[in-house]
Motif scaffolding. Structure first.
Motif, PDB file in Angstrom:
ATOM      1  N   ASP A 237      -9.512  13.129   4.257  1.00  0.00           N
ATOM      2  CA  ASP A 237      -9.352  13.271   5.704  1.00  0.00           C
ATOM      3  C   ASP A 237      -8.472  14.479   6.018  1.00  0.00           C
ATOM      4  O   ASP A 237      -8.088  14.715   7.145  1.00  0.00           O
TER       5      ASP A 237
ATOM      6  N   LYS B  20     -13.289  11.382  -1.248  1.00  0.00           N
ATOM      7  CA  LYS B  20     -13.358  11.471   0.204  1.00  0.00           C
ATOM      8  C   LYS B  20     -11.991  11.908   0.719  1.00  0.00           C
ATOM      9  O   LYS B  20     -10.967  11.479   0.201  1.00  0.00           O
TER      10      LYS B  20
ATOM     11  N   TYR C  54     -18.933  13.246   5.460  1.00  0.00           N
ATOM     12  CA  TYR C  54     -17.481  13.240   5.493  1.00  0.00           C
ATOM     13  C   TYR C  54     -16.962  14.346   4.561  1.00  0.00           C
ATOM     14  O   TYR C  54     -17.638  14.748   3.625  1.00  0.00           O
TER      15      TYR C  54
END
Length: 144
Positions: free
Chosen positions: A134, A132, A64
């Motif tokens: 996105d 993390k 990711y």
């Protein structure tokens, strides 16, 4: 003969460009699936009296994307001598970012690499945060 000269010139140009991407052998830290490597290099490749730059390479080994944030701090003894602006860089999954193109090149203000090798000047990343994300979009396959 012209082809031979052209081939030689292209080989030299290609070799110089590739050299800039190699040499990140020294590991600073591995944290949360992210490997941080560095090297010292003269600002001007063929001028050994030019200032030393600290060049960082950050590899994301995760499945990711991650957001890496840090500031480079340099000190001599107990005295802070230089600090960078805060760096925020998004690294897509299984890719790396390095050097000037990605804002990972830092001026040290000195031209003698032995000061770093003998730990007379030390550097560190503070604060260092890896999260993390996105927000990263994989636009191209950079240097892996």
């Amino acid at each position: 003969m012209k082809r031979l000269i052209l081939l030689f010139v292209l080989t030299v140009i290609f070799g110089v460009a590739l050299k800039a991407q190699w040499g990140y052998r020294t590991e600073y830290k591995t944290l949360d699936g992210v490997i941080i490597l560095y090297k010292y290099a003269h600002e001007k490749m063929f001028d050994k009296t030019s200032p030393i730059n600290l060049r960082i390479k950050i590899k994301n080994t995760n499945d990711y994307p991650v957001e890496v944030s840090f500031r480079i701090m340099m000190e001599s003894g107990f005295t802070d001598i230089k600090q960078s602006e805060m760096v925020d860089i998004c690294i897509p999954k299984k890719l790396a970012r390095s050097g000037k193109l990605h804002g990972l090149n830092f001026e040290t203000g000195v031209n003698d690499v032995s000061l770093f090798e003998q730990n007379e000047i030390e550097w560190y990343m503070e604060p260092l945060s890896i999260e993390k994300s996105d927000k990263c979009i994989q636009l191209q396959s950079d240097d892996e």
